[in-house]
Design an enzyme around this catalytic site. Sequence first.
Site, PDB file in Angstrom:
ATOM      1  N   ASN A   9       1.191  -0.978   0.307  1.00  0.00           N
ATOM      2  CA  ASN A   9      -0.119   0.139   0.266  1.00  0.00           C
ATOM      3  C   ASN A   9       0.875   1.339  -0.151  1.00  0.00           C
ATOM      4  OD1 ASN A   9       0.883  -0.563   2.517  1.00  0.00           O
ATOM      5  ND2 ASN A   9      -1.141   0.577   3.695  1.00  0.00           N
ATOM      6  N   GLU A  37       0.197   5.357   0.737  1.00  0.00           N
ATOM      7  CA  GLU A  37      -0.873   6.048   1.017  1.00  0.00           C
ATOM      8  C   GLU A  37      -0.302   7.711   0.767  1.00  0.00           C
ATOM      9  OE1 GLU A  37      -1.258   5.591   5.171  1.00  0.00           O
ATOM     10  OE2 GLU A  37      -2.571   4.054   4.776  1.00  0.00           O
ATOM     11  N   GLU A  46      -3.279  -4.816  -3.250  1.00  0.00           N
ATOM     12  CA  GLU A  46      -3.560  -5.494  -3.657  1.00  0.00           C
ATOM     13  C   GLU A  46      -3.540  -5.147  -5.666  1.00  0.00           C
ATOM     14  OE1 GLU A  46      -5.078  -4.834  -1.563  1.00  0.00           O
ATOM     15  OE2 GLU A  46      -6.031  -6.571  -1.062  1.00  0.00           O
TER      16      GLU A  46
HETATM   17  N1  THU Z   1      -4.748  -2.067   1.981  1.00  0.00           N
HETATM   18  C1  THU Z   1      -4.376  -1.942   1.576  1.00  0.00           C
HETATM   19  O1  THU Z   1      -3.807  -2.378   1.300  1.00  0.00           O
HETATM   20  N2  THU Z   1      -4.770  -3.887   1.450  1.00  0.00           N
HETATM   21  C2  THU Z   1      -5.904  -4.550   1.814  1.00  0.00           C
HETATM   22  O2  THU Z   1      -6.552  -5.015   1.799  1.00  0.00           O
HETATM   23  C3  THU Z   1      -6.953  -3.462   2.981  1.00  0.00           C
HETATM   24  C4  THU Z   1      -6.439  -1.871   3.301  1.00  0.00           C
HETATM   25  C5  THU Z   1      -4.401  -0.174   3.417  1.00  0.00           C
HETATM   26  C6  THU Z   1      -5.084   0.745   2.300  1.00  0.00           C
HETATM   27  C7  THU Z   1      -4.840   1.778   4.054  1.00  0.00           C
HETATM   28  O3  THU Z   1      -3.321   2.208   3.276  1.00  0.00           O
HETATM   29  C8  THU Z   1      -4.397   0.967   5.038  1.00  0.00           C
HETATM   30  O4  THU Z   1      -4.134  -0.286   4.080  1.00  0.00           O
HETATM   31  C9  THU Z   1      -5.481   1.349   5.772  1.00  0.00           C
HETATM   32  O5  THU Z   1      -6.690   1.342   5.033  1.00  0.00           O
END
Ligand code: THU
Length: 134
Positions: A46, A48, A59
Amino acid sequence: MTGENQKAALMQAALDARSKAYAPYSGFFVGAAVMCGDGSVYTGCNVENASYPCGICAERTAVSKAVSEGKRRFVMIAVAGSSAEKCTPCGICRQFLYEFAPDMTVLCGNDSGEYDELTVSELLPRGFGAASME
Ligand code: THU
C-alpha cells in the site's frame, strides 16, 4: 499447479512485500503477491498519501505492476496485513480484481501468514464486469 507449498510461498512473498509499504497515516502495512497464468509473480504494497483518497492498496499495486508488464491472466493473489486479523481486499480492490479474474483464488492473510482462501467472486457476488454490458 496451485498446491499448498505454492500458496505458502505466495503468502510469504506478500508478507515480505509489507516491508516496502508506505503507510505513515494508517500505520497499517499491507503486502500482496499475485501469481500470473505464466507462473510469474508480482508483488505490491500500500502507498498512502497526505491527500488520503489518493492512496492505493497493495493488491492494486501488485496487479497494476503485472498488467503494465503485459500480464492479463491471474491465478492467485495473496494479501497480508499487519494484524492478527486476516486482511480481506477492500471494495475497490474486489472490483479491480474482478475485471481480470473473477475466478482467481484470494489468500487473505494475517501477520503470521495464516490465511483464508476465497475466490474473487465469493468476495464480490454478482460483480459488474465486461460481460454485464453485453
Ligand atoms: N489496505 C490495503 O492495502 N489492502 C487491503 O486489503 C486493505 C487495506 C490499505 C489501504 C490503507 O493504506 C491501509 O491499508 C488502511 O486502510
